[in-house]
Motif scaffolding. Structure first.
Motif, PDB file in Angstrom:
ATOM      1  N   VAL A 201       0.861  -1.180   0.000  1.00  0.00           N
ATOM      2  CA  VAL A 201       0.000   0.000   0.000  1.00  0.00           C
ATOM      3  C   VAL A 201       0.896   1.228   0.000  1.00  0.00           C
ATOM      4  N   SER A 202       0.320   2.373  -0.367  1.00  0.00           N
ATOM      5  CA  SER A 202       1.129   3.555  -0.645  1.00  0.00           C
ATOM      6  C   SER A 202       1.977   4.003   0.535  1.00  0.00           C
ATOM      7  N   VAL A 203       1.445   3.906   1.769  1.00  0.00           N
ATOM      8  CA  VAL A 203       2.168   4.416   2.921  1.00  0.00           C
ATOM      9  C   VAL A 203       3.458   3.640   3.192  1.00  0.00           C
ATOM     10  N   LYS A 204       3.543   2.408   2.715  1.00  0.00           N
ATOM     11  CA  LYS A 204       4.732   1.584   2.962  1.00  0.00           C
ATOM     12  C   LYS A 204       5.876   1.919   2.010  1.00  0.00           C
ATOM     13  N   ARG A 205       5.570   2.659   0.937  1.00  0.00           N
ATOM     14  CA  ARG A 205       6.575   3.185   0.007  1.00  0.00           C
ATOM     15  C   ARG A 205       7.442   2.102  -0.639  1.00  0.00           C
ATOM     16  N   VAL A 206       6.784   1.097  -1.205  1.00  0.00           N
ATOM     17  CA  VAL A 206       7.538   0.097  -1.950  1.00  0.00           C
ATOM     18  C   VAL A 206       8.229   0.737  -3.145  1.00  0.00           C
ATOM     19  N   THR A 273      10.803   1.319   4.526  1.00  0.00           N
ATOM     20  CA  THR A 273      10.820   2.637   3.887  1.00  0.00           C
ATOM     21  C   THR A 273       9.519   3.415   4.093  1.00  0.00           C
ATOM     22  N   SER A 274       8.726   3.054   5.090  1.00  0.00           N
ATOM     23  CA  SER A 274       7.391   3.623   5.279  1.00  0.00           C
ATOM     24  C   SER A 274       7.424   5.123   5.561  1.00  0.00           C
ATOM     25  N   ASP A 275       6.373   5.809   5.105  1.00  0.00           N
ATOM     26  CA  ASP A 275       6.205   7.227   5.436  1.00  0.00           C
ATOM     27  C   ASP A 275       5.786   7.410   6.885  1.00  0.00           C
ATOM     28  N   HIS A 276       5.033   6.472   7.416  1.00  0.00           N
ATOM     29  CA  HIS A 276       4.731   6.466   8.848  1.00  0.00           C
ATOM     30  C   HIS A 276       4.418   5.043   9.279  1.00  0.00           C
ATOM     31  N   GLU A 277       4.557   4.788  10.575  1.00  0.00           N
ATOM     32  CA  GLU A 277       4.318   3.473  11.145  1.00  0.00           C
ATOM     33  C   GLU A 277       3.811   3.630  12.570  1.00  0.00           C
ATOM     34  N   GLY A 311      20.130  -0.410  14.965  1.00  0.00           N
ATOM     35  CA  GLY A 311      19.887  -0.434  13.529  1.00  0.00           C
ATOM     36  C   GLY A 311      20.087   0.953  12.951  1.00  0.00           C
ATOM     37  N   ARG A 312      20.131   1.030  11.646  1.00  0.00           N
ATOM     38  CA  ARG A 312      20.340   2.311  10.967  1.00  0.00           C
ATOM     39  C   ARG A 312      19.005   3.022  10.749  1.00  0.00           C
ATOM     40  N   LEU A 313      18.937   4.282  11.151  1.00  0.00           N
ATOM     41  CA  LEU A 313      17.738   5.092  10.952  1.00  0.00           C
ATOM     42  C   LEU A 313      17.981   6.087   9.823  1.00  0.00           C
ATOM     43  N   VAL A 314      16.967   6.272   8.976  1.00  0.00           N
ATOM     44  CA  VAL A 314      17.062   7.187   7.836  1.00  0.00           C
ATOM     45  C   VAL A 314      16.048   8.308   8.038  1.00  0.00           C
ATOM     46  N   PRO A 315      16.506   9.541   8.295  1.00  0.00           N
ATOM     47  CA  PRO A 315      15.573  10.631   8.573  1.00  0.00           C
ATOM     48  C   PRO A 315      14.914  11.220   7.336  1.00  0.00           C
ATOM     49  N   ALA A 316      15.524  11.034   6.156  1.00  0.00           N
ATOM     50  CA  ALA A 316      15.003  11.636   4.922  1.00  0.00           C
ATOM     51  C   ALA A 316      14.439  10.551   4.010  1.00  0.00           C
ATOM     52  N   GLN A 317      13.232  10.790   3.495  1.00  0.00           N
ATOM     53  CA  GLN A 317      12.595   9.825   2.600  1.00  0.00           C
ATOM     54  C   GLN A 317      13.112  10.000   1.183  1.00  0.00           C
ATOM     55  N   GLN A 318      14.404   9.675   0.999  1.00  0.00           N
ATOM     56  CA  GLN A 318      15.067   9.778  -0.298  1.00  0.00           C
ATOM     57  C   GLN A 318      15.871   8.514  -0.536  1.00  0.00           C
ATOM     58  N   ALA A 319      15.839   8.027  -1.764  1.00  0.00           N
ATOM     59  CA  ALA A 319      16.544   6.788  -2.081  1.00  0.00           C
ATOM     60  C   ALA A 319      18.033   6.892  -1.777  1.00  0.00           C
ATOM     61  N   LYS A 320      18.630   8.043  -2.059  1.00  0.00           N
ATOM     62  CA  LYS A 320      20.066   8.179  -1.828  1.00  0.00           C
ATOM     63  C   LYS A 320      20.408   8.064  -0.349  1.00  0.00           C
ATOM     64  N   ALA A 321      19.490   8.483   0.521  1.00  0.00           N
ATOM     65  CA  ALA A 321      19.732   8.370   1.959  1.00  0.00           C
ATOM     66  C   ALA A 321      19.707   6.904   2.396  1.00  0.00           C
TER      67      ALA A 321
END
Length: 387
Positions: A201-206, A273-277, A311-321
């Motif tokens: 679903v969209s929120v999971k950002r596949v 890669t979710s936008d929210h959880e 674990g590694r946390l990613v603050p920016a929703q960008q593929a390069k991050a």
């Protein structure tokens, strides 16, 4: 004390996995009798029946909402529960009304933020959303959030004193047992396996997962195989993106897998890669299985990963991050092993199914003080600890 859980049961995803783990753990607590009402047949029903849990299904696809509501009310009044515990919108509405009419206490678990805006023409869904909020505010005594961040968001709709945080818990022994059966996976020998395990679903950002896969594949050709485990409305979109991004040779869509623990155990890395959880059960399962995690810093994920220690946390929703986080994890094996060890310790200490069930059992007793008298002098087997 008798507790009835009411859920949809149409899917097998995080909320269903959490409910299954919770019900099984509650049954191990002396004095609590648990029953489940579902609105659909499916994987959740099958697993509960195999665990010898009492399950009643009022099939909403065949019966319709009014018939389901009437049968549920009759069932609840006959069962005479002390607590009705609901999950999701329709179940919240039907369950809270049935509980009030039957003279039972009532609460809900909120597993995550609303996933999408409702189109204006879907008046039925808008009605249920409004009724859901009204029932939660006026008919239910508690609203349980699965993370502190989600509790803050819920404070915009419910009084703060009504909101309780009880984080999800995972049956660690059960996950390890399921994973031990193993799973055959496609892909090339020697490649690192990067997994995405979620409803599509969209929120999971596949889409973001696949963009990350594309960049990793271009930077390190032949190094990775990517796996998408799950089903949902974006399944066809995934196939289109795989073709567009030239990932057909290294990306595998596995669909819904009942042996998801075994599949997850076969991964070298889990990417979220979710936008929210709320608090993903997949995350807790990966921590239990010693699978390293790279995840978006949303919802209860930073708390579960001890703000990067596990674990590694990613603050920016960008593929390069995400690419940078994955590569940094892979080139530092000492740090990776430390994170895996800390993650296993943390999930054992704070995110076991027993600990979560104890939190709910204590809440049930608060809502039924006459029943709680039977437990005076007893200490919980898994006392909650401050962090």
């Amino acid at each position: 004390m008798k507790v009835i859980h009411i859920a949809s049961g149409d899917l097998w995803a995080g909320a269903e996995a959490q409910l299954y783990s919770l019900v099984c753990a509650l049954r191990q607590i002396s004095g609590i009798d648990v029953e489940v009402i579902l609105l659909n047949h499916g994987e959740l029903e099958a697993r509960l029946r195999r665990a010898d849990v009492s399950v009643t299904v009022f099939n909403e696809r065949r019966l319709g909402s009014l018939t389901v509501a009437w049968r549920m009310l009759r069932h609840v009044r006959r069962a005479r529960p002390d607590i009705v515990h609901t999950h999701r919108y329709k179940e919240n509405v039907l369950g809270s009304i049935a509980a009030r009419l039957a003279g039972a206490g009532s609460l809900r678990s909120v597993h995550g933020r609303d996933e999408a805006a409702i189109p204006g023409w879907r008046l039925d869904k808008r009605m249920y959303r409004l009724l859901d909020q009204l029932c939660g505010r006026w008919l239910q005594q508690r609203v349980v959030a699965v993370s502190a961040q989600l509790a803050k968001e819920l404070a915009a709709s419910f009084p703060e004193e009504q909101i309780t945080v009880i984080e999800n818990g995972v049956d660690i022994a059960g996950v390890l047992l399921a994973a031990a059966r193993g799973a055959e996976l496609p892909g090339q020998p020697g490649r690192l396996r990067v997994g995405f395990v979620s409803r599509l679903v969209s929120v999971k950002r596949v889409d973001l997962f696949l963009q990350t896969a594309h960049k990793l594949h271009r930077r390190k050709p032949g190094m990775f195989d990517f796996y998408i485990v799950g089903d949902g409305p974006q399944y066809d979109l995934c196939r289109q993106l795989i073709a567009q991004l030239d990932l057909a040779g290294c990306t595998h869509m596995l669909g819904f897998r009942p042996d998801v623990a075994a599949v997850l155990a076969g991964m070298d890395l889990l990417l979220i890669t979710s936008d929210h959880e709320g608090l993903p059960m997949t995350l807790l399962e990966a921590m239990s299985l010693e699978v390293p995690v790279v995840a978006s810093a949303v919802g209860g994920i930073p708390q579960a990963l001890d703000h990067g220690r596990c674990g590694r946390l990613v603050p920016a929703q960008q593929a390069k991050a995400y690419v940078a986080a994955v590569l940094k994890l892979l080139v530092d094996p000492i740090s990776r092993q430390q994170q895996i060890r800390h993650a296993l310790e943390r999930v054992r200490d704070y995110y076991s199914a027993e600990r979560s069930a104890t939190g709910y059992a204590n809440l049930y007793r608060q809502l039924c003080p006459d029943k709680a008298a039977a437990y005076r002098g007893r200490e919980a087997a898994y006392p909650l600890r401050e962090r």
